[in-house]
Design a protein around this motif. Structure first.
Motif, PDB file in Angstrom:
ATOM      1  N   SER A  10       7.345 -33.048  47.515  1.00 17.15           N
ATOM      2  CA  SER A  10       8.685 -33.271  48.062  1.00 17.15           C
ATOM      3  C   SER A  10       8.958 -34.734  48.379  1.00 17.15           C
ATOM      4  CB  SER A  10       8.865 -32.459  49.355  1.00 17.15           C
ATOM      5  OG  SER A  10       8.796 -31.069  49.108  1.00 17.15           O
ATOM      6  N   ARG A  11       7.946 -35.570  48.355  1.00 12.67           N
ATOM      7  CA  ARG A  11       8.093 -36.945  48.848  1.00 12.67           C
ATOM      8  C   ARG A  11       9.191 -37.747  48.145  1.00 12.67           C
ATOM      9  NH1 ARG A  11       6.631 -42.216  48.935  1.00 12.67           N
ATOM     10  NH2 ARG A  11       5.985 -43.035  50.971  1.00 12.67           N
ATOM     11  N   PRO A  12       9.283 -37.759  46.807  1.00  5.52           N
ATOM     12  CA  PRO A  12      10.359 -38.546  46.177  1.00  5.52           C
ATOM     13  C   PRO A  12      11.749 -38.135  46.641  1.00  5.52           C
ATOM     14  CG  PRO A  12       8.717 -37.926  44.550  1.00  5.52           C
ATOM     15  CD  PRO A  12       8.390 -37.162  45.802  1.00  5.52           C
ATOM     16  N   ARG A  13      11.970 -36.821  46.762  1.00  3.54           N
ATOM     17  CA  ARG A  13      13.281 -36.349  47.217  1.00  3.54           C
ATOM     18  C   ARG A  13      13.534 -36.775  48.664  1.00  3.54           C
ATOM     19  NH1 ARG A  13      14.822 -32.191  50.114  1.00  3.54           N
ATOM     20  NH2 ARG A  13      12.718 -31.337  50.113  1.00  3.54           N
ATOM     21  N   LEU A  14      12.521 -36.675  49.522  1.00  2.00           N
ATOM     22  CA  LEU A  14      12.677 -37.058  50.925  1.00  2.00           C
ATOM     23  C   LEU A  14      12.914 -38.561  51.070  1.00  2.00           C
ATOM     24  CD1 LEU A  14       9.803 -34.893  52.448  1.00  2.00           C
ATOM     25  CD2 LEU A  14      12.263 -34.383  52.475  1.00  2.00           C
ATOM     26  N   LEU A  15      12.200 -39.357  50.273  1.00  2.00           N
ATOM     27  CA  LEU A  15      12.385 -40.798  50.318  1.00  2.00           C
ATOM     28  C   LEU A  15      13.784 -41.177  49.821  1.00  2.00           C
ATOM     29  CD1 LEU A  15      11.055 -43.482  50.995  1.00  2.00           C
ATOM     30  CD2 LEU A  15      10.144 -43.556  48.677  1.00  2.00           C
ATOM     31  N   GLY A  16      14.237 -40.480  48.765  1.00  5.67           N
ATOM     32  CA  GLY A  16      15.584 -40.712  48.257  1.00  5.67           C
ATOM     33  C   GLY A  16      16.641 -40.371  49.297  1.00  5.67           C
ATOM     34  N   LEU A  17      16.425 -39.306  50.032  1.00  5.02           N
ATOM     35  CA  LEU A  17      17.354 -38.903  51.095  1.00  5.02           C
ATOM     36  C   LEU A  17      17.371 -39.954  52.200  1.00  5.02           C
ATOM     37  CD1 LEU A  17      19.122 -36.959  52.740  1.00  5.02           C
ATOM     38  CD2 LEU A  17      17.027 -35.729  53.391  1.00  5.02           C
ATOM     39  N   ALA A  18      16.193 -40.359  52.668  1.00  2.11           N
ATOM     40  CA  ALA A  18      16.109 -41.320  53.767  1.00  2.11           C
ATOM     41  C   ALA A  18      16.713 -42.665  53.378  1.00  2.11           C
ATOM     42  CB  ALA A  18      14.652 -41.492  54.199  1.00  2.11           C
ATOM     43  N   TYR A  19      16.480 -43.108  52.150  1.00  2.00           N
ATOM     44  CA  TYR A  19      17.022 -44.392  51.728  1.00  2.00           C
ATOM     45  C   TYR A  19      18.551 -44.346  51.638  1.00  2.00           C
ATOM     46  CZ  TYR A  19      18.240 -48.455  48.975  1.00  2.00           C
ATOM     47  OH  TYR A  19      18.841 -49.611  48.540  1.00  2.00           O
ATOM     48  N   ARG A  20      19.090 -43.273  51.099  1.00  2.00           N
ATOM     49  CA  ARG A  20      20.547 -43.142  51.026  1.00  2.00           C
ATOM     50  C   ARG A  20      21.169 -43.081  52.416  1.00  2.00           C
ATOM     51  NH1 ARG A  20      18.569 -40.366  46.491  1.00  2.00           N
ATOM     52  NH2 ARG A  20      19.821 -40.576  44.569  1.00  2.00           N
ATOM     53  N   MET A  21      20.454 -42.498  53.359  1.00  2.00           N
ATOM     54  CA  MET A  21      20.970 -42.410  54.715  1.00  2.00           C
ATOM     55  C   MET A  21      20.944 -43.759  55.433  1.00  2.00           C
ATOM     56  SD  MET A  21      22.023 -39.390  55.837  1.00  2.00           S
ATOM     57  CE  MET A  21      21.730 -39.500  57.604  1.00  2.00           C
ATOM     58  N   LEU A  22      19.919 -44.573  55.146  1.00  6.22           N
ATOM     59  CA  LEU A  22      19.694 -45.794  55.924  1.00  6.22           C
ATOM     60  C   LEU A  22      20.033 -47.084  55.190  1.00  6.22           C
ATOM     61  CD1 LEU A  22      16.261 -44.738  57.462  1.00  6.22           C
ATOM     62  CD2 LEU A  22      18.486 -44.685  58.609  1.00  6.22           C
ATOM     63  N   GLY A  23      19.932 -47.087  53.850  1.00  8.85           N
ATOM     64  CA  GLY A  23      20.158 -48.314  53.088  1.00  8.85           C
ATOM     65  C   GLY A  23      19.053 -49.333  53.247  1.00  8.85           C
ATOM     66  N   GLU A  24      17.942 -48.927  53.833  1.00  9.78           N
ATOM     67  CA  GLU A  24      16.805 -49.818  54.061  1.00  9.78           C
ATOM     68  C   GLU A  24      15.532 -49.109  53.606  1.00  9.78           C
ATOM     69  OE1 GLU A  24      16.681 -51.212  58.074  1.00  9.78           O
ATOM     70  OE2 GLU A  24      18.794 -51.771  58.104  1.00  9.78           O
ATOM     71  N   ALA A  25      14.872 -49.692  52.603  1.00 10.91           N
ATOM     72  CA  ALA A  25      13.711 -49.039  52.010  1.00 10.91           C
ATOM     73  C   ALA A  25      12.534 -48.954  52.979  1.00 10.91           C
ATOM     74  CB  ALA A  25      13.291 -49.783  50.737  1.00 10.91           C
ATOM     75  N   ALA A  26      12.274 -50.038  53.713  1.00 12.37           N
ATOM     76  CA  ALA A  26      11.145 -50.030  54.640  1.00 12.37           C
ATOM     77  C   ALA A  26      11.352 -48.983  55.741  1.00 12.37           C
ATOM     78  CB  ALA A  26      10.961 -51.417  55.252  1.00 12.37           C
ATOM     79  N   GLU A  27      12.584 -48.895  56.249  1.00  6.07           N
ATOM     80  CA  GLU A  27      12.898 -47.882  57.266  1.00  6.07           C
ATOM     81  C   GLU A  27      12.752 -46.475  56.684  1.00  6.07           C
ATOM     82  OE1 GLU A  27      14.432 -47.915  60.720  1.00  6.07           O
ATOM     83  OE2 GLU A  27      13.124 -49.649  60.617  1.00  6.07           O
ATOM     84  N   ALA A  28      13.174 -46.297  55.443  1.00  6.14           N
ATOM     85  CA  ALA A  28      13.054 -44.987  54.798  1.00  6.14           C
ATOM     86  C   ALA A  28      11.588 -44.586  54.657  1.00  6.14           C
ATOM     87  CB  ALA A  28      13.728 -45.017  53.429  1.00  6.14           C
ATOM     88  N   GLU A  29      10.743 -45.536  54.294  1.00  3.44           N
ATOM     89  CA  GLU A  29       9.301 -45.266  54.193  1.00  3.44           C
ATOM     90  C   GLU A  29       8.750 -44.829  55.550  1.00  3.44           C
ATOM     91  OE1 GLU A  29       7.218 -45.363  51.633  1.00  3.44           O
ATOM     92  OE2 GLU A  29       7.983 -46.725  50.103  1.00  3.44           O
ATOM     93  N   ASP A  30       9.184 -45.498  56.610  1.00  2.00           N
ATOM     94  CA  ASP A  30       8.712 -45.142  57.954  1.00  2.00           C
ATOM     95  C   ASP A  30       9.144 -43.729  58.328  1.00  2.00           C
ATOM     96  OD1 ASP A  30       7.546 -47.613  58.216  1.00  2.00           O
ATOM     97  OD2 ASP A  30       9.145 -48.463  59.465  1.00  2.00           O
ATOM     98  N   VAL A  31      10.391 -43.386  57.983  1.00  7.12           N
ATOM     99  CA  VAL A  31      10.897 -42.052  58.288  1.00  7.12           C
ATOM    100  C   VAL A  31      10.073 -40.979  57.566  1.00  7.12           C
ATOM    101  CG1 VAL A  31      12.816 -40.473  57.781  1.00  7.12           C
ATOM    102  CG2 VAL A  31      13.259 -42.656  58.901  1.00  7.12           C
ATOM    103  N   VAL A  32       9.794 -41.207  56.291  1.00  5.66           N
ATOM    104  CA  VAL A  32       9.034 -40.215  55.517  1.00  5.66           C
ATOM    105  C   VAL A  32       7.612 -40.083  56.060  1.00  5.66           C
ATOM    106  CG1 VAL A  32       8.098 -39.703  53.228  1.00  5.66           C
ATOM    107  CG2 VAL A  32      10.458 -40.483  53.464  1.00  5.66           C
ATOM    108  N   GLN A  33       7.015 -41.198  56.478  1.00  2.00           N
ATOM    109  CA  GLN A  33       5.678 -41.127  57.064  1.00  2.00           C
ATOM    110  C   GLN A  33       5.701 -40.348  58.376  1.00  2.00           C
ATOM    111  OE1 GLN A  33       2.815 -41.817  55.895  1.00  2.00           O
ATOM    112  NE2 GLN A  33       1.610 -41.508  57.764  1.00  2.00           N
ATOM    113  N   ASP A  34       6.737 -40.582  59.185  1.00  2.00           N
ATOM    114  CA  ASP A  34       6.884 -39.844  60.445  1.00  2.00           C
ATOM    115  C   ASP A  34       7.060 -38.352  60.160  1.00  2.00           C
ATOM    116  OD1 ASP A  34       7.269 -39.112  63.054  1.00  2.00           O
ATOM    117  OD2 ASP A  34       9.001 -40.416  63.414  1.00  2.00           O
ATOM    118  N   ALA A  35       7.849 -38.028  59.131  1.00  6.25           N
ATOM    119  CA  ALA A  35       8.051 -36.626  58.756  1.00  6.25           C
ATOM    120  C   ALA A  35       6.736 -35.986  58.322  1.00  6.25           C
ATOM    121  CB  ALA A  35       9.087 -36.527  57.635  1.00  6.25           C
ATOM    122  N   TYR A  36       5.928 -36.738  57.590  1.00  4.83           N
ATOM    123  CA  TYR A  36       4.633 -36.198  57.167  1.00  4.83           C
ATOM    124  C   TYR A  36       3.746 -35.856  58.371  1.00  4.83           C
ATOM    125  CZ  TYR A  36      -0.176 -35.885  55.726  1.00  4.83           C
ATOM    126  OH  TYR A  36      -1.465 -35.459  55.582  1.00  4.83           O
TER     127      TYR A  36
END
Length: 290
Positions: A10-36
């Motif tokens: 599920s990670r690519p889809r979750l990262l794609g969701l987080a990036y579209r929500m935030l517009g910041e790749a590093a923040e999106a990575e942090d969100v996905v790691q927190d979700a994990y």
């Protein structure tokens, strides 16, 4: 399948969701790691995809308020963080809506929305969720979810009206632009630039960037020519790569990523150029191969 395997799928889809929500790749990575971490420590989950989507969406909603406060203090023009998308790391880009929802133009339009409106729009347009599913993710009534989406759509319009060039056509146009700039072909550049073209640059106070947008074909032409001469003098290397779902010029100097320029097209011409030189915004992309 282990919990780790389920999350990895599920990670690519979750990262794609987080990036579209935030517009910041590093923040999106942090969100996905927190979700994990939350997923790893959770008990049995009936529908993993729905559970993970809800967690990531809510983590993003929590971050959007502080993100907007940071952007109000940002030095100069704020642009989204560029991401390489040719490798599928942000999920599939098989439809116009999926590609457009990653474009700089759309991400900037999404900045106008409230966080719930942004979530409703992204979930619906980029991932095809129904209004009832979105209501469950946002913990609202279905009627309210529909209203959030309608308001968001009214602000950003119809993506299919803006996406006037196929990925192949856009790449060919930008390849011609890069070739003309490299040769100093003024006439060739003039044919490729719209009369009302605008160039924006995001240096964040750390990279070279014009303090205000450059508008009009003549002014942008002079700017592009000056930039090309500078890059040639410094022996920088510019190539076309796939960034945010479309072609972009990626510039490296002695192996270091120094700039990314993302174009926007209409009627076979470039209407917008958006350049990121802020090293903080290029760090994540610089760490990945083209």
């Amino acid at each position: 399948m282990t919990k780790l395997d389920q999350f990895a799928a599920s990670r690519p889809r979750l990262l794609g969701l987080a990036y579209r929500m935030l517009g910041e790749a590093a923040e999106a990575e942090d969100v996905v790691q927190d979700a994990y971490l939350r997923w790893r420590d959770s008990g049995e989950v009936d529908v993993p995809e729905a559970w993970l989507t809800k967690v990531v969406t809510n983590l993003c909603l929590n971050r959007l308020t502080s993100a907007r406060a940071r952007r109000e203090r940002y030095v100069g023009v704020w642009l989204p963080e560029p991401v390489l998308t040719g490798d599928g790391a942000l999920g599939p880009l098989e439809t116009v809506e999926q590609r457009e929802s990653l474009s700089f133009g759309m991400l900037l339009l999404l900045e106008r929305l409230t966080p719930p409106e942004r979530a409703a729009f992204v979930l619906r347009e980029a991932f095809g969720y129904g209004h009832r599913e979105i209501a469950g993710i946002l913990d609202v009534q279905e009627a309210h979810a529909r209203q959030l989406y309608r308001r968001a759509r009214a602000h950003v319009g119809d993506p299919r009206r803006r996406f006037t060039a196929t990925p192949e056509e856009a790449t060919k146009l930008f390849e011609r632009f890069l070739a003309a700039a490299s040769r100093g072909d003024v006439a060739g550049l003039e044919r490729l630039l719209a009369e009302d073209v605008v160039s924006w640059a995001d240096g964040g106070g750390k990279g070279p960037a014009a303090s205000r947008p450059i508008t009009g074909r003549l002014q942008v032409l002079r700017f592009v020519n000056g930039l090309a001469r500078r890059f040639l003098k410094e022996e920088a290397e510019a190539v076309i790569g796939t960034v945010n779902g479309g072609p972009a010029m990626i510039v490296r100097h002695r192996g270091a990523l120094i700039a990314v320029t993302v174009p926007e097209f209409a009627d076979g011409r470039i209407t917008v150029l958006r350049t990121i030189t802020n090293p903080d915004k290029l760090a994540l992309m610089a760490a990945r191969p083209l």
